[in-house]
Motif scaffolding. Structure first.
Motif, PDB file in Angstrom:
ATOM      1  N   THR A  35       0.656  -1.237   0.142  1.00 10.23           N
ATOM      2  CA  THR A  35      -0.111   0.230  -0.012  1.00 10.23           C
ATOM      3  C   THR A  35       0.870   1.356  -0.439  1.00 10.23           C
ATOM      4  N   ASP A  36       1.823   1.117   0.825  1.00  9.20           N
ATOM      5  CA  ASP A  36       2.729   2.251   1.513  1.00  9.20           C
ATOM      6  C   ASP A  36       3.713   2.910  -0.345  1.00  9.20           C
ATOM      7  N   LYS A  38       2.190   1.904  -3.695  1.00  8.87           N
ATOM      8  CA  LYS A  38       1.487   2.341  -4.599  1.00  8.87           C
ATOM      9  C   LYS A  38       1.108   4.214  -4.443  1.00  8.87           C
ATOM     10  N   GLN A  39       1.122   4.019  -2.685  1.00  9.39           N
ATOM     11  CA  GLN A  39       1.106   5.803  -2.609  1.00  9.39           C
ATOM     12  C   GLN A  39       2.615   6.022  -3.123  1.00  9.39           C
ATOM     13  N   LYS A  42       2.444   7.140  -6.509  1.00  7.45           N
ATOM     14  CA  LYS A  42       1.342   8.631  -6.955  1.00  7.45           C
ATOM     15  C   LYS A  42       2.110   9.382  -5.998  1.00  7.45           C
ATOM     16  N   ARG A  43       2.733   9.566  -5.415  1.00  6.29           N
ATOM     17  CA  ARG A  43       3.675  11.062  -4.241  1.00  6.29           C
ATOM     18  C   ARG A  43       4.568  11.708  -5.515  1.00  6.29           C
TER      19      ARG A  43
END
Length: 634
Positions: A35-36, A38-39, A42-43
């Motif tokens: 999850t981290d 994927k974020q 995006k960042r």
């Protein structure tokens, strides 16, 4: 027995628990890291787009005015953002106004970063100028994802390290807890259990660990004590049963081993399941070696009876009056064989009983032989008396014929003159026609026939074990004359064609013996030698006997030597055994030499042996005492 730490139950329980916690924690950690990640991707896009948006105006101005210096300043400004390692500014015609690049950062985590977010990522931003509706240029940058996600890798490493350390601490705590609550109690229980011997008379029990009376360990101890008590009772009953069984087994074994017969039991596969002491004696194989082996392996002599054994097993039929002859030992043995099925609920084997009847049969055969000899003696005596009468007439008439043709008798002259001739003419005629020779041969044959009849009468007379002094030369000559009249066309034996060489010593002493018995021995030796020479096809020499008579200090020595095939070295010791013969079936019974050996050794205390002669034939040596002892006369 000491249990290694890694094999202890507490260690295994702790490891299983830790493994389960570790897997669950690893799954959650991986989910959190994914999850981290994927974020973080995006960042990256947001950060790069924000940088490009800040430089969009100067870049569009440089592209619209084709200002290379301003373009270079824009590119240099992009490089202020560390993750960008390549930048390029083009006009609307594709011409490069400015470009720059630098090497990506080198790190040990490069491979992992490339695997998770890619080796590089390209961003393109179209440049819009307010006076133009179409883009006046394009800014292209390549970003190093590792530098952007370095914080992500630091967080992921910290998270995994925390999970591992916490699992190790948990494993240690659980091992200690499990040891004191489970393993230690089980070790004490096992030690208490190991100190108990159910066979002991002492009524010892497994000790109950403190604090475990109501849990699973307490239940295990109670169950163990109950099983031990039942096992003790079972052992006592089994010991009593085994004692009774051993007593019956020993009794049965003693009964079976005491039997004079060999007793062998086999199963359906012909493997031995019972082998008594007498079977070990006759086969030479102990019971320990025989049990479990195939019948023909431990006793090859029974290979010829396998068919009868199988019939007993499969068909339930019995076989009686079977006879075996064993020539494997130093002495030939004769056995009676009985085979019958071994039945329990069904036919599952066979019993073989073997009886050694060698001595019994030998005595029976000797009795039969003796009866035959008595019968032959009576027949010979009757034939001799019947032949004697016509033979006397023949000899008497031959003598009359000789008298009727004599020249010097007046009656003969007168009879010749009455017939119109002279006695001289008749004599001359008879001489020319060799009638005198014919009459001489008839006379000689008659005398020989008379001698044969005399020998037959002497041989047939019963002596009633009467020992008399005998001239051995005369006795041997009588045997030679008897043997000369034994012609057997089926065996190609003509004794008259055998050359006799006599080597008799001078002044031979008399020997006290029963004449008919010694005649039987010498006749057996002569006939045996004649058969051997007749059966030898390789010997091209004419058959001959050398008979030697020689006195010794205590014995009278008789040697009968032939030029036949001789006796093989391995057969010299067995040639006098009952029923042993090298002749074809139907030619010999194997009793002639055995009976002779019995007569010489038992009735006279003498000796009978055989050796190989210089000619290669056999030399039989007979030694008779001059006067047998009183024990031999009984």
């Amino acid at each position: 027995m000491e249990i290694k730490r890694r094999n202890s139950l507490s260690f295994k329980q702790a490891m299983i628990t830790i493994l389960a916690v570790f897997i669950i924690g690893l799954v959650f950690s991986l989910y959190q890291i994914t999850t981290d990640l994927k974020q973080e991707k995006k960042r990256i896009d947001q950060t790069v787009n924000q940088v490009l948006r800040l430089l969009e105006f100067p870049a569009a101005q440089a592209a619209f005015n084709l200002d290379n210096n301003l373009a270079k300043q824009v590119v240099q400004g992009l490089f202020e953002y560390a993750p960008i390692y390549q930048a390029e500014l083009k006009d609307d015609l594709g011409g490069v106004l400015a470009s720059a690049e630098r090497a990506p950062a080198s790190t040990r985590l490069r491979y992992l970063a490339n695997l998770l977010v890619g080796s590089s990522k390209q961003y393109q931003w179209p440049l819009i100028w307010k006076e133009r509706t179409k883009p006046v240029g394009m800014v292209t940058v390549l970003v190093d994802p590792y530098l952007v996600t370095k914080g992500f890798f630091d967080r992921a490493g910290l998270l995994l390290t925390f999970d591992i350390v916490s699992n190790l601490i948990l494993a240690l705590l659980l091992s200690v807890i499990f040891y004191f609550t489970l393993t230690k109690a089980l070790i004490k229980t096992a030690a208490s259990f190991a100190g108990i011997n159910p066979a002991d008379s002492a009524d010892r029990k497994i000790r109950m660990p403190q604090g475990h009376r109501q849990d699973e360990i307490g239940q295990l101890v109670n169950t163990g004590n109950r099983v031990i008590n039942e096992y003790r009772l079972h052992i006592r009953q089994q010991e009593e049963s085994e004692a009774e069984l051993n007593r019956l087994r020993n009794l049965f074994s003693n009964v079976v081993d005491s039997m004079p017969s060999a007793l062998i039991c086999v199963d359906v596969e012909l493997k031995v399941i019972q082998w008594n002491h007498q079977a070990s004696i006759i086969s030479g194989c102990t019971a320990e070696r025989a049990i479990g082996q195939h019948l023909t392996v431990v006793y090859p002599l029974l290979a010829q009876e396998v068919g009868s054994v199988r019939d007993a097993i499969l068909k339930g039929t019995s076989a009686h009056d079977r006879r075996l002859i064993s020539n494997e030992e130093e002495e030939a043995r004769l056995y009676d064989l009985t085979i019958y099925p071994l039945t329990t609920n069904g036919i599952d084997g066979a019993v073989i009983r073997i009886d050694d009847v060698t001595e019994r049969v030998r005595i029976e055969e000797m009795m039969i032989q003796s009866e035959k000899m008595l019968s032959i003696g009576g027949l010979a005596a009757g034939m001799a008396h019947e032949i004697n009468n016509p033979l006397a007439g023949i000899l008497q008439n031959i003598q009359v014929i000789e008298n009727r043709i004599k020249v010097d008798l007046p009656a003969n002259r007168d009879a010749a003159a009455a017939c119109g001739t002279s006695i001289e003419a008749v004599t001359h005629y008879l001489t020319e026609r060799k009638v005198y020779d014919i009459i001489g041969r008839i006379k000689e044959s008659g005398k020989r026939a008379a001698k044969i009849v005399e020998n037959m009468l002497n041989f047939s007379r019963k002596s009633n074990r009467k020992f008399e002094a005998q001239d051995m030369a005369e006795l041997v000559e009588g045997c030679i004359e008897l043997a000369a009249n034994d012609y057997r066309a089926d065996q190609n034996i003509n004794f008259k064609q055998i050359k006799i060489i006599r080597e008799y010593a001078d002044s031979l002493p008399y020997v006290s013996c029963e004449k008919s018995q010694i005649q039987q021995v010498i006749l057996n030796l002569l006939k045996n030698g004649a058969q051997a020479m007749a059966s030898s096809r390789e010997n091209q020499l004419p058959p001959q006997f050398i008979i030697r008579l020689q006195p010794e200090s205590e014995f009278f020595r008789i040697e009968i030597e032939d030029n036949g095939p001789g006796v093989a070295p391995g057969l010299a010791k067995r040639i006098f055994e009952p029923f042993f013969t090298t002749k074809p079936i139907g030619v010999g019974t194997g009793l002639g030499l055995s009976v002779s050996y019995f007569i010489v050794t038992e009735n006279y205390g003498g000796a009978l042996s055989v050796e190989t002669a210089n000619s290669g034939g056999a030399r039989f040596i007979l030694r008779l005492p001059y006067k047998p002892s009183e024990s031999c006369r009984v």
